[in-house]
Design a protein around this motif. Structure first.
Motif, PDB file in Angstrom:
ATOM      1  N   LEU A   6       0.816  -1.194   0.000  1.00  0.00           N
ATOM      2  CA  LEU A   6       0.000   0.000   0.000  1.00  0.00           C
ATOM      3  C   LEU A   6       0.858   1.254   0.000  1.00  0.00           C
ATOM      4  N   ALA A   7       0.433   2.229  -0.776  1.00  0.00           N
ATOM      5  CA  ALA A   7       1.109   3.525  -0.772  1.00  0.00           C
ATOM      6  C   ALA A   7       0.848   4.224   0.549  1.00  0.00           C
ATOM      7  N   SER A   8       1.852   4.975   1.014  1.00  0.00           N
ATOM      8  CA  SER A   8       1.681   5.675   2.292  1.00  0.00           C
ATOM      9  C   SER A   8       2.189   7.111   2.221  1.00  0.00           C
ATOM     10  N   ALA A   9       2.467   7.596   1.027  1.00  0.00           N
ATOM     11  CA  ALA A   9       2.920   8.979   0.869  1.00  0.00           C
ATOM     12  C   ALA A   9       2.291   9.553  -0.391  1.00  0.00           C
ATOM     13  N   HIS A  10       2.006  10.842  -0.366  1.00  0.00           N
ATOM     14  CA  HIS A  10       1.416  11.510  -1.517  1.00  0.00           C
ATOM     15  C   HIS A  10       2.515  12.092  -2.393  1.00  0.00           C
ATOM     16  N   GLY A  11       2.262  12.110  -3.701  1.00  0.00           N
ATOM     17  CA  GLY A  11       3.219  12.718  -4.620  1.00  0.00           C
ATOM     18  C   GLY A  11       4.335  11.761  -4.976  1.00  0.00           C
ATOM     19  N   ARG A  12       5.121  12.149  -5.967  1.00  0.00           N
ATOM     20  CA  ARG A  12       6.257  11.348  -6.411  1.00  0.00           C
ATOM     21  C   ARG A  12       7.451  12.261  -6.626  1.00  0.00           C
ATOM     22  N   SER A  13       8.613  11.718  -6.466  1.00  0.00           N
ATOM     23  CA  SER A  13       9.833  12.469  -6.719  1.00  0.00           C
ATOM     24  C   SER A  13      10.101  12.475  -8.213  1.00  0.00           C
ATOM     25  N   LEU A  14       9.990  13.640  -8.839  1.00  0.00           N
ATOM     26  CA  LEU A  14      10.239  13.721 -10.268  1.00  0.00           C
ATOM     27  C   LEU A  14      11.702  13.457 -10.591  1.00  0.00           C
ATOM     28  N   ALA A  15      12.582  13.803  -9.655  1.00  0.00           N
ATOM     29  CA  ALA A  15      14.004  13.632  -9.911  1.00  0.00           C
ATOM     30  C   ALA A  15      14.410  12.164  -9.892  1.00  0.00           C
ATOM     31  N   GLU A  16      13.801  11.372  -8.986  1.00  0.00           N
ATOM     32  CA  GLU A  16      14.238   9.993  -8.814  1.00  0.00           C
ATOM     33  C   GLU A  16      13.184   8.979  -9.225  1.00  0.00           C
ATOM     34  N   GLY A  17      11.943   9.423  -9.462  1.00  0.00           N
ATOM     35  CA  GLY A  17      10.928   8.555 -10.017  1.00  0.00           C
ATOM     36  C   GLY A  17      10.428   7.465  -9.104  1.00  0.00           C
ATOM     37  N   PHE A  18      10.235   7.757  -7.838  1.00  0.00           N
ATOM     38  CA  PHE A  18       9.684   6.760  -6.930  1.00  0.00           C
ATOM     39  C   PHE A  18       8.817   7.449  -5.888  1.00  0.00           C
ATOM     40  N   ALA A  19       7.936   6.664  -5.279  1.00  0.00           N
ATOM     41  CA  ALA A  19       7.145   7.148  -4.156  1.00  0.00           C
ATOM     42  C   ALA A  19       7.810   6.695  -2.862  1.00  0.00           C
ATOM     43  N   ALA A  20       7.871   7.577  -1.880  1.00  0.00           N
ATOM     44  CA  ALA A  20       8.454   7.212  -0.592  1.00  0.00           C
ATOM     45  C   ALA A  20       7.549   6.217   0.132  1.00  0.00           C
ATOM     46  N   GLN A  21       8.127   5.463   1.049  1.00  0.00           N
ATOM     47  CA  GLN A  21       7.389   4.461   1.810  1.00  0.00           C
ATOM     48  C   GLN A  21       7.673   4.605   3.296  1.00  0.00           C
ATOM     49  N   PRO A  22       7.081   5.624   3.954  1.00  0.00           N
ATOM     50  CA  PRO A  22       7.326   5.775   5.394  1.00  0.00           C
ATOM     51  C   PRO A  22       6.566   4.777   6.263  1.00  0.00           C
ATOM     52  N   LEU A  23       5.492   4.167   5.718  1.00  0.00           N
ATOM     53  CA  LEU A  23       4.657   3.238   6.477  1.00  0.00           C
ATOM     54  C   LEU A  23       4.530   1.936   5.700  1.00  0.00           C
ATOM     55  N   THR A  24       4.282   0.838   6.412  1.00  0.00           N
ATOM     56  CA  THR A  24       4.241  -0.477   5.764  1.00  0.00           C
ATOM     57  C   THR A  24       2.919  -1.188   6.008  1.00  0.00           C
ATOM     58  N   SER A  25       2.276  -1.568   4.909  1.00  0.00           N
ATOM     59  CA  SER A  25       1.126  -2.478   4.916  1.00  0.00           C
ATOM     60  C   SER A  25       1.106  -3.237   3.594  1.00  0.00           C
ATOM     61  N   PHE A  26       0.873  -4.533   3.673  1.00  0.00           N
ATOM     62  CA  PHE A  26       0.675  -5.357   2.485  1.00  0.00           C
ATOM     63  C   PHE A  26      -0.768  -5.852   2.465  1.00  0.00           C
ATOM     64  N   ILE A  27      -1.300  -6.039   1.256  1.00  0.00           N
ATOM     65  CA  ILE A  27      -2.552  -6.756   1.055  1.00  0.00           C
ATOM     66  C   ILE A  27      -2.225  -7.991   0.234  1.00  0.00           C
ATOM     67  N   VAL A  28      -2.658  -9.162   0.725  1.00  0.00           N
ATOM     68  CA  VAL A  28      -2.401 -10.423   0.037  1.00  0.00           C
ATOM     69  C   VAL A  28      -3.737 -11.068  -0.319  1.00  0.00           C
TER      70      VAL A  28
END
Length: 264
Positions: A6-28
């Protein structure tokens, strides 16, 4: 089997092309199984209540805040929607920490004591067995200890057709690889790489991997499994990504927040 981080941060880094992950949750989700939430760092951020209602069970690897932060919001969202008690499965040590520090009053109310109008508690914390399979949301799960400063458990998740190993937050742990080799249905192992090699002392002291220790762990991995990497600290993610790419192991993939991976 489908695995979603699951995503846990808004926006994306245009310079590096990834979304940050400060929090962790998986759905299986599996063959007639799930959805199962593994960890609750971000499940309270799901913006569709119907999607929340689909989650049949929650299991926690440990009680660190980035893995439980939005659990109270998730439970609140399901009040008076026929889900009480929301069942949260965790180790006895994690349950002790949640009762003492999160659902204790100063930070959040005791959801095990609060009830629906018909008397059902809002939430129930349920201990899972260690090293013995237990059924959850249609999956067979096996929890095993990993190398982290607080009680923390990796999980073998098996739907009868496909299995994956979720390594949780952990430094090098031999038992993880014994578990990964124990089932011919294992298709992937999910590991973390939290810090860059320059912070190896911090990684070792806090029970995490760096690209360097990840390289050593890959030598233990079965040749036919995918290795998915998560939990890169946002401030060091570009550096960690580059170091992992330099390892040159085709089995290794970066599991980006908000993406879904299918195993068969």
């Amino acid at each position: 089997m489908l695995l979603r981080l699951l995503a846990s941060a808004h926006g994306r880094s245009l310079a590096e092309g990834f979304a940050a992950q400060p929090l962790t949750s998986f759905i299986v989700e599996g063959d007639g199984a799930g959805p199962l939430a593994v960890d609750a760092g971000a499940i309270g951020l799901i913006d569709d209540v119907d999607e929340m209602l689909r989650v049949r069970e929650i299991v926690l690897t440990h009680a660190h805040i980035d893995h439980v932060a939005t659990l109270p919001m998730f439970v609140e969202a399901l009040v008076a929607r026929g889900r009480a008690p929301v069942l949260v499965h965790a180790s006895p040590g994690a349950i002790e920490a949640l009762r003492a520090h999160l659902f204790s009053g100063p930070l959040f109310p005791d959801f095990e004591a609060l009830t629906e109008p018909d008397g059902r508690p809002l939430m129930r914390l349920v201990p899972f067995p260690l090293e013995h399979p237990f059924d959850l949301a249609g999956f067979a799960l096996t929890a095993f200890e990993v190398n982290h400063p607080v009680p923390t458990h990796g999980l073998l998740v098996d739907d009868g057709e496909t299995a994956i190993v979720l390594g949780a937050d952990s430094g090098p742990t031999e038992r993880l690889w014994e578990i990964a080799r124990s089932s011919p249905r294992v298709r992937a192992v999910v590991l973390e790489a939290s810090f860059p090699d320059a912070l190896q002392v911090i990684a070792d002291g806090s029970g995490h991997l760096t690209p360097d220790t990840l390289r050593a762990e890959l030598a233990k991995a079965p040749s036919n499994v995918r290795v998915l990497i998560t939990h890169m600290k946002p401030a060091y993610r570009a550096e960690i990504r580059a170091a992992i790419a330099a390892i040159g192991d085709d089995r290794v993939e970066l599991l980006e927040p908000g993406t879904e991976v299918q195993f068969s």
